[in-house]
Design a protein around this motif. Structure first.
Motif, PDB file in Angstrom:
ATOM      1  N   ALA A 108     131.700  27.221  27.414  1.00  0.00           N
ATOM      2  CA  ALA A 108     132.331  28.123  28.369  1.00  0.00           C
ATOM      3  C   ALA A 108     132.681  29.454  27.706  1.00  0.00           C
ATOM      4  O   ALA A 108     132.524  30.523  28.305  1.00  0.00           O
ATOM      5  N   THR A 124     131.181  32.946  28.896  1.00  0.00           N
ATOM      6  CA  THR A 124     132.054  34.061  29.262  1.00  0.00           C
ATOM      7  C   THR A 124     131.646  35.321  28.510  1.00  0.00           C
ATOM      8  O   THR A 124     131.559  36.418  29.069  1.00  0.00           O
ATOM      9  N   LEU A 155     132.933  27.477  34.365  1.00  0.00           N
ATOM     10  CA  LEU A 155     133.573  27.966  33.137  1.00  0.00           C
ATOM     11  C   LEU A 155     135.028  27.496  33.090  1.00  0.00           C
ATOM     12  O   LEU A 155     135.517  27.035  32.058  1.00  0.00           O
ATOM     13  N   GLY A 159     135.177  24.051  31.987  1.00  0.00           N
ATOM     14  CA  GLY A 159     135.008  23.928  30.542  1.00  0.00           C
ATOM     15  C   GLY A 159     136.299  24.192  29.809  1.00  0.00           C
ATOM     16  O   GLY A 159     136.711  23.429  28.928  1.00  0.00           O
TER      17      GLY A 159
END
Lengths: 490, 164, 646, 102
Positions: A173, A177, A208, A211
């Motif tokens: 994640a 990002t 995300l 995560g």
């Protein structure tokens, strides 16, 4: 002066010093280093001015670190970070002073861990945060695996497994990002401010967020993911235990407040019910488990599960008071759980036992010990006037508006808390002394001092809670969530 | 002319390499390796690297190969190895090597074409090489290599001692 | 004097508690007693001054704002103490009764084995008093909650004062936990109020009242829920159905503690909460009706239970529940002033009864009425004091209890059914009748212990003697209060200057001042008194000099009697319905789930990892270098192919 | 006159490398495996020299020198290991050297 960089680096330097000094001097040196860190943390608090515009009243950097990846050394302190840093700086000397593991390696490792924890609470760069977040576990894990109780290896393996299960999604994640930010702006950067400026599209954001949330939930032992905690807490030597229970578990909650909620507010709102449900489940589950434990350390461990779950409830609710309560509870939880573990460990050190039924009547035999235990227990069950109260009540009141059921679960947790912790107090301190209890003598000054400091803090922070330090930061998070909610509504 | 020489040298070198991997006696393999290295030195000369060629002969053929031969003789290694049966690993290895070789050659053929550019008269001389070696960019690597060599020397001595 | 002095009201006792806690064993019993007594006396002085100050302009409000305690979002806890005639009079009562009890304690806690640890007793008593004063004077509900939990903690500490006895420790924990259930309800009630008031949320009581007065629709949907949560919270502290079970067990504590908990302070906290938040209750007739029903039911039920125990203090405990039930009935029918009046008079006569009982217990060293009797001759002063308390609680005309009980019952009779959510059903009349019966039961059980303890012949061992003056003086002061307490709020039908309390505190209790019903009210009161006297006379014939107290009633209804003598088996029922299922869930449900689910998953994962590691070590890492090289080559080939393809 | 060009050099280098790979993967005698490794190293060195010529830049030749130096170091250590192994296990056959099993 880069206060925060020095603050983060000082314990690591201390660890180096401890590793190099002769054995005789190692422990005083470790204590000195941690006390110096405490001093520095207090200095940071003194320089902390919540009226400074912008999110972070104190900031170091950003200084480029890995230029090609846009990773920088950036540290910053907001209110939530500040209280957690202060708790860290208080707890580590306490843990070092009370730790009985021989040699200098454990002390050095605990100091290293302090560095990582402080870094984790101050990092403003996502990659830096990830590095600290992962790094902080390793020293404690080593201490657990090498100096723990008889089941230490199994416990350590389990911690490793659970953490790994959380870390890998977190890594993915974090990378995603970062990639998103670079492809959106063309400039690689992992700075919090930059990432906030380029919101992740709603199609990705839930993944995300998941995560991030998975890793943070594992770290804060949210209920189906808490399997690592009881064994680890039961086996760890007391220094590592205090750090593990008092600090590391907070990193997960902190991660939610600093990273997961602000970066993905829409996803956080959509995941809110899940967090609330997990939290409410954890409050009750942990409470019931604590009720039936026979091992004092396990009682405290499950207490911890229950209270961390209450923090999770607050995070899931996402209202300003619930978030502030959550942050505050997370901070003071470190103090009282640390104190509880220290007290239980004192009993274990003197008698070799830690069963709930092994003692009895300590109130008459060890009045000072019993006084401190009673005080800590009262703080843990959130008796007003002691430090646990503002957090708990803010979470419950703040949660009611969003999810009354979760608030009821939180309040039931308060009742359960009284049930299981008073059971401990009754069995240990009240009644007639057992054979084991008869040989014990009351606290000597050396172990009393750190405990007395914690006790004073529990009273002081109850009478004069620093919730107003926390609120600017949590209000910002709540405002972000509120904006996302109003956008979502139509 | 250059191309003819290059093909001759290269073909000989490849042939010698083939001998290296197919002889049962280590001694023969070592001798074939010497030959291969000599032919490669010829290629270096054609590629305007006379100093490298000289070092190839001095260091490789002179020093390294002597070491090999020394070990072969020290251990009295006779042809104790029948040529390998084609086991699964060997089969996979051959196929793999084929794939790697073909793919690489094809790859190279697509990417590279055309003759070499002209070079100055000093190209490949010891002086030029020394200048390149000692300029700022390569200095650190040079020092690294020297440390590596020293370490290897010490390591070899330590390993060679009777009681380890 | 300065208004800021208000903070010394809770502050002085808290200061005393802190000093004693720090001094610990270094504090001599005399020092500890005088510290606690002195701070209580100081608090009493300040309370009287405060009352005078508020009364000077009848209804004036003094407030001291120390700013925000903590705040986040709409939740704001302010450190504000405020006094109006209502709170100030309550503070006077708390501090006054508390001081008298502490005075009594100085004589009571003089057993040689108690002397070294007595600092703990006095520190807790001081802390208790401070918490109670905080609860009374708090202007902010979260600050009130501090006192609310504070008295809970102190009661836990004090009931378990002789903690080496497991029975005491268990009783203390039971008190705390049961109270905690109520506390959780209060927390949720606060959460509900904050949530319902939305942007105008406040936890300051007057502000909340103002907001709700301005726009009652804010609480439209949740007024009943709020009222019921508050009621549930109050039943914990005030020991009403369903959360009363802790109180009878709490009687194992030292008698001054029982007096403090049952008379002046802790048990009134619940009623106090409802009185302070009358404006919330007023928004929901259903909640009001629930309060009244709970009160009437508690009054009746506890009255029944009080007839049987052999433990002197246990009877008084049930009597407290019963009297507080009447008080709740009064609150429920909207007669806040009558309820508050009963609260005050009950505090006087119940403290008196407990201290008199304490004097008996101190002389005899046990609490069993079967081994008492004929004490009137041996302990005349104590007997006189008990008799005054007895007459007051039974409602003998002229004594304080007569007026307050009559006011409550009349208010119930006069209430309109629709006001308490009963539609056309004549619930008020029914409630009044239940209250009437409960009052008769009071006469019955009080007579029983009066006659068993003080009349007939002495059935115990030794020669009990009258207690020392330090024990008797507080009894006499309280006797005077129990006797003349009725003057606080004389009913109109008496015809003299009446209704002082109604004028002073009434405006702060909401509702319309009860229409004093003249002849009906008088008839009700006098009728009750006459009926009670008849019961007393009957009881006197029954119990004077009887060996076993319960048989005489119980022979008529053996099964019922045994049931009631066992406390209605409520403890067993709660145990079977709540505690055991929960613990069973914890032990066999959650713990097993944990062991079989979570822990096994962890174990399985660990085993998997271990197996993988072992396989890696046994099979992969044996050392076949060329296999490794093959792996490298495979990887390289794959990468090359990948590059070639792309 | 036909000049050489980079392509033939690379082809030779790759073929030599492939022969080395075959030797490393197929042969069981540790010494011969080492020699095959030398072949692979030389293939790389040849490529470096070729690139140096193609780019008219001496850096490739420097790299070839480094390769030689590394090879020397490797052979020194590797051969002493071979001797050590032979001394303790009396074999230079790779298949016999699977004693890492746990």
């Amino acid at each position: 002066m880069p206060v925060l960089t020095i603050l983060v680096g000082l314990p690591a330097l201390g660890a180096l010093l401890v590793a190099l000094l002769p054995k005789r001097l190692a422990r005083p040196a470790a204590l000195g280093a941690s006390l110096a860190t405490l001093g520095l943390a207090l200095a940071a608090w003194a320089r902390f001015d919540p009226t400074v515009p912008g999110a972070f009243a104190l900031q170091d950097g950003p200084w480029p670190w890995i230029r090609d990846l846009g990773v920088s050394w950036a540290l910053g302190l907001d209110g939530v970070g500040l209280v957690l840093v202060l708790v860290t700086a208080v707890l580590v000397p306490t843990a070092l002073a009370s730790d009985r593991t021989p040699g200098r390696a454990p002390a050095a490792l605990l100091l290293l861990c302090e560095s990582a924890v402080l870094g984790c609470f101050t990092a403003l760069d996502l990659v830096l945060f990830y590095a600290f977040f992962e790094a902080m576990l390793l020293p404690v894990l080593l201490v657990l695996a090498l100096w723990g109780g008889p089941g230490r290896l199994r416990a350590a393996v389990r911690v490793l497994l659970y953490t790994l299960a959380g870390s890998l999604p977190l890594l993915a994640a974090v990378a995603a990002t970062w990639v998103h930010h670079r492809s959106a702006t063309g400039v690689p950067s992992a700075l919090l401010a930059d990432l906030l400026a380029t919101p992740v599209p709603t199609s990705w954001a839930p993944w995300l967020f998941a995560g991030f949330a998975l890793a943070f939930a594992v770290k804060s032992a949210a209920v189906p993911l808490h399997g690592w905690l009881p064994d680890a807490y039961a086996e760890a030597p007391v220094g590592a235990l205090v750090v593990l229970a008092g600090l590391l578990a907070k990193a997960g909650l902190f991660g939610f407040l600093r990273w997961a909620l602000p970066l993905f507010p829409e996803a956080a709102i959509r995941a809110g019910p899940v967090l609330l449900a997990l939290g409410a489940l954890g409050v009750i589950y942990g409470g019931l488990m604590a009720w039936v434990q026979q091992d004092l350390k396990r009682v405290v461990a499950w207490t911890s599960v229950s209270h961390l779950a209450l923090c999770l409830v607050g995070i899931g609710a996402g209202t300003p008071d619930a978030l502030a309560g959550s942050a505050w509870l997370a901070a003071v939880h470190g103090l009282y759980v640390g104190a509880l573990f220290l007290l239980v460990d004192l009993l274990e050190a003197r008698s070799g036992r830690r069963g709930v039924d092994d003692f009895g009547g300590l109130g008459a035999m060890l009045p000072r010990f019993s006084f401190l235990l009673g005080l800590t227990v009262l703080a843990a069950i959130a008796v007003p006037g002691l430090a646990g109260f503002p957090g708990e009540i803010l979470v419950i009141i703040g949660t009611w508006r969003v999810a009354p059921v979760a608030a009821v679960a939180g309040a039931s947790g308060a009742v359960l808390g009284a049930v299981y912790l008073l059971r401990v107090l009754e069995k240990v301190c009240f009644g007639r002394p057992s054979e084991t209890a008869r040989v014990l003598v009351d606290l000597r000054p050396a172990p009393t001092l750190p405990l007395a400091v914690l006790g004073l803090l529990l009273v002081g922070l109850g009478v004069r809670p620093l919730v107003n330090v926390v609120t600017p930061a949590t209000d910002r998070v709540a405002a972000a969530l509120e904006t996302a909610r109003t956008v979502e509504a139509p | 002319m250059e191309l003819v020489l290059f093909v001759l040298f290269s073909g000989a070198a490849l042939a010698a390499a083939g001998v290296v991997v197919t002889r049962t006696r280590p001694f023969s393999a070592a001798m074939a390796l010497v030959a291969c290295l000599f032919f490669l030195a010829g290629d270096y000369v054609i590629l305007q690297a006379p100093f490298v060629a000289a070092l190839q002969i001095l260091v490789y053929a002179g020093a390294i190969l002597v070491l090999f031969l020394f070990v072969v003789m020290l251990l009295r290694l006779e042809g104790d190895e029948a040529l390998p049966r084609l086991g699964p690993r060997q089969a996979v290895g051959l196929v793999l090597a084929g794939i790697v070789g073909c793919a690489s050659v094809a790859f190279a053929a697509f990417e590279v074409s055309g003759p070499f550019p002209e070079t100055g008269p000093l190209f490949g001389t010891a002086d030029a090489l020394a200048a390149t070696l000692l300029d700022g960019r390569n200095l650190l690597a040079l020092e690294g290599i020297s440390v590596l060599l020293t370490t290897a020397l010490v390591g070899a001595v330590v390993l060679g001692r009777k009681e380890l | 004097m300065d208004v800021a002095l208000l903070w010394t009201l809770p502050g002085l006792p808290l200061f005393g508690a802190i000093v004693l806690a720090i001094a610990g064993r270094r504090a001599s019993p005399a020092f500890a007693a005088s510290m606690a007594g002195g701070t209580a006396l100081g608090a009493l002085g300040v309370a009287i001054w405060t009352l005078a100050a508020t009364l000077r302009g009848m209804g004036a409000r003094l407030a001291v704002d120390l700013g925000t305690w903590f705040a986040a979002g709409p939740t704001r806890a302010s450190a504000v103490l405020a006094a109006d005639p209502l709170t100030a009079s309550m503070a006077v009562m708390v501090a006054g009764v508390g001081f008298l009890i502490l005075l009594f304690s100085a004589g009571y806690m003089d057993a040689p084995e108690d002397r070294p640890g007595s600092w703990r007793f006095y520190a807790c008593m001081d802390l208790f008093l401070g918490s109670m004063l905080l609860l009374v004077l708090a202007d902010d509900l979260l600050l009130l909650f501090v006192g609310w939990e504070g008295v809970g903690v102190c009661s836990w500490l004090l009931i378990g004062y002789w903690f080496q006895d497991p029975v005491h420790a268990a009783a203390a924990r039971k008190a705390f936990v049961v109270n905690r259930v109520g506390d959780a309800a209060l927390l949720l009630a606060l959460a509900l109020l904050v949530g319902a008031l939305g942007p105008r949320a406040t936890l300051r009581i007057p502000e909340m009242q103002a907001v709700l007065a301005e726009d009652p629709s804010l609480l439209a949907g949740s007024a009943t829920a709020a009222g019921l949560l508050l009621l549930f919270a109050a039943t914990g502290k005030s020991a009403q159905i369903p959360l009363y079970t802790w109180l009878p067990d709490a009687m194992v504590g030292p008698t001054p503690v029982s007096a403090l908990i049952h008379a002046a302070t802790m048990v009134t906290a619940g009623a106090w909460l409802l009185l302070r938040l009358h404006f919330v209750l007023a928004l929901s007739p259903v909640a009001l009706g629930a309060v009244a029903v709970v009160g009437a039911a508690s009054a009746l039920w506890a009255g029944l239970l009080a007839i049987f125990p052999h433990d002197l203090k246990r009877v008084l405990a049930y009597s407290t529940i019963s009297q507080l039930g009447l008080l709740f009935l009064g609150i429920g029918v909207g007669a806040g002033t009558a309820a508050y009046f009963h609260l005050l008079t009950h505090a006087f006569f119940k403290a008196l009864l407990f201290l008199a009982a304490g004097s008996v217990v101190h002389a005899l060293h046990h609490q069993d009425v079967r081994r008492m009797g004929g004490l009137a001759r041996r302990m005349p002063w104590t007997t006189a004091a008990f008799l005054v308390g007895f007459l007051a609680i039974v409602g003998f005309p002229g004594f304080s209890g007569f007026f307050s009980k009559d006011a409550v019952l009349f208010a119930a009779l006069a209430a309109r059914p629709t006001d308490i959510g009963a539609g056309t059903f004549p619930l008020p009349v029914l409630l009044c009748m239940v209250g009437f019966v409960a009052a008769l039961l009071t006469a019955l059980y009080m007579s029983r212990i009066l006659f068993l303890v003080f009349f007939g012949r002495y059935r115990g061992e030794g020669r009990p003697r009258e207690s020392r003056p330090v024990l008797v003086v507080p009894l006499l002061v309280l006797s005077a209060l129990a006797l003349f307490g009725g003057l606080l709020d004389l009913p109109a039908w008496i015809g003299v200057d009446s209704g002082w309390l109604t004028r002073a505190a009434g405006p702060h209790l909401g509702g319309t001042p009860p229409a004093h019903g003249g002849a009906v009210e008088a008839a009700l009161g006098l009728g009750l008194a006459l009926a009670s006297l008849a019961v007393v006379a009957w009881a006197g014939r029954r119990w004077v000099d009887r060996q076993d107290s319960t048989d005489s009633v119980g022979s008529a209804l053996p099964g019922t009697a045994r049931f009631l003598a066992a406390g209605g088996r409520v403890d067993g029922m709660y145990d079977a319905l709540v505690v055991r299922p929960l613990r069973g869930l914890a032990r066999s449900g959650v713990a097993r789930l944990e062991a079989s689910g979570v822990q096994r998953a962890g174990r399985a994962a660990a085993a998997l990892l271990e197996a993988a590691g072992a396989w890696n070590g046994r099979v992969l890492q044996r050392g076949p270098v060329q296999d490794y090289a093959l792996g490298i080559a495979l990887g390289a080939a794959f990468l090359l192919l990948l590059a070639a393809v792309s | 006159m036909v000049s050489v060009g980079l392509l033939p050099v690379l082809v030779v280098s790759l073929l030599l490398f492939t022969i080395g790979v075959v030797g490393v993967l197929v042969r069981r005698n540790l010494l011969v495996v080492f020699m095959s490794l030398e072949l692979m190293l030389n293939a790389v060195a040849l490529a470096f020299v070729g690139f140096a010529r193609a780019r008219a830049d001496m850096d490739g030749q420097v790299a070839a020198l480094f390769v030689m130096a590394v090879a020397a170091a490797e052979v020194a250590v590797g051969l002493s290991l071979v001797i050590l192994l032979f001394r303790t296990r009396h074999t230079t056959q790779l298949d016999d050297l699977t004693m890492l099993k746990g």
